[in-house]
Write an enzyme that holds these catalytic residues in place. Sequence first.
Site, mmCIF file in Angstrom:
data_model
loop_
_atom_site.group_PDB
_atom_site.id
_atom_site.type_symbol
_atom_site.label_atom_id
_atom_site.label_comp_id
_atom_site.label_asym_id
_atom_site.label_seq_id
_atom_site.Cartn_x
_atom_site.Cartn_y
_atom_site.Cartn_z
ATOM 1 C CG ASN A 10 36.001 61.366 69.630
ATOM 2 O OD1 ASN A 10 35.485 61.108 68.543
ATOM 3 N ND2 ASN A 10 37.253 61.799 69.751
ATOM 4 C CD1 TRP A 11 30.808 56.854 69.890
ATOM 5 C CD2 TRP A 11 29.628 56.140 68.123
ATOM 6 N NE1 TRP A 11 29.680 56.237 70.368
ATOM 7 C CE2 TRP A 11 28.931 55.795 69.308
ATOM 8 C CE3 TRP A 11 29.065 55.797 66.893
ATOM 9 C CZ2 TRP A 11 27.704 55.115 69.287
ATOM 10 C CZ3 TRP A 11 27.846 55.130 66.868
ATOM 11 C CH2 TRP A 11 27.178 54.793 68.064
ATOM 12 C CE LYS A 12 39.301 58.813 70.062
ATOM 13 N NZ LYS A 12 40.613 58.500 70.668
ATOM 14 C CG HIS A 97 40.842 64.287 69.230
ATOM 15 N ND1 HIS A 97 41.871 63.390 69.028
ATOM 16 C CD2 HIS A 97 40.119 63.815 70.267
ATOM 17 C CE1 HIS A 97 41.759 62.412 69.915
ATOM 18 N NE2 HIS A 97 40.710 62.638 70.676
ATOM 19 C CD GLU A 99 42.666 59.926 68.114
ATOM 20 O OE1 GLU A 99 41.539 60.033 67.580
ATOM 21 O OE2 GLU A 99 42.868 59.261 69.146
ATOM 22 C CD GLU A 165 40.484 63.951 74.557
ATOM 23 O OE1 GLU A 165 39.629 63.153 74.943
ATOM 24 O OE2 GLU A 165 40.875 64.002 73.375
ATOM 25 N N GLY A 171 43.682 56.172 74.511
ATOM 26 C CA GLY A 171 43.701 54.832 73.936
ATOM 27 C C GLY A 171 44.776 53.923 74.487
ATOM 28 C CB SER A 205 42.507 55.609 79.370
ATOM 29 O OG SER A 205 43.320 55.317 78.243
ATOM 30 N N GLY A 226 36.531 58.054 74.583
ATOM 31 C CA GLY A 226 36.751 57.420 73.289
ATOM 32 C C GLY A 226 36.236 55.995 73.293
ATOM 33 N N GLY A 227 37.148 55.036 73.421
ATOM 34 C CA GLY A 227 36.814 53.614 73.311
ATOM 35 C C GLY A 227 35.593 53.183 74.112
#
Length: 249
Positions: A10-12, A97, A99, A165, A171, A205, A226-227
């Site tokens: 997920n590149w957000k 998600h 977010e 999640e 994150g 994470s 994610g990251g």
Amino acid sequence: MTRRMLIAGNWKMHGLRSDLGFFDQLEPQAALAAAAGVDVLVCPPATLLAPVAGHCGDSAILIGAQDCHTNSSGAHTGDVSAGMVRDAGAGYVILGHSERRSDHGETSALVCAKAEAAIMAGLIPIICVGETREQREAGEAFGIVGAQLAASLPAAARMAVIAYEPVWAIGTGLTASPSDVAQMHAFIRTRLPRPAGTRILYGGSVKPGNAGELMALDDVDGALVGGASLDIGQFGAIIDAAIHGCAAQ
Ligand code: 13P
């Protein structure tokens, strides 16, 4: 029933056309992974869906969006429909998600309507659920996740993927312990209309250092990353962990 593993990035809100070279580096590993029973999916921002799809052609890399609207078209400034992301080359869409639930006040009922629209457009929804730290500390994690699932998953969700999640692990560098993940994934599976055939991903994470032990858990069918999905070395190492997990079974 054996479920194929799915490693999803997920590149957000990250990524420009100048990053397309990432996919040239990913392609050989995605092909190896696909042959080993591991699907590799990248969900870039909406602006990159068509460029990535054009760049990847018929490679083994699967492409997904990060959201879609409930309607197929109409007066919704700034929104993108499921049909549009399908048309741009996506096969999957992340929905609900945390977010989006927090930044945009998305409710599970809205997520459910979006998932219905996604399925109608031929997309596979990845429906996200997860509790906050306060909810976990109050002993409410199973109740919250159960309620989110019940309200977010459309009745006809034959093809849906679920992503667990925990909000506090996103994150932050904190991950749920393998035993917490195992318990929650087993619980989620009991709540699914098609338990044996539905993939349940863990997200929060996920890094090369913890991917192996998380992917080895019975009810964990992959990861939503994610990251670490922005870095080809880290994402590649996570895919490798999934491939080795499959080979070990
Ligand atoms: P991180 O892997 O950066 O914690 O993000 C997880 C996530 O939100 C994936 O959807």
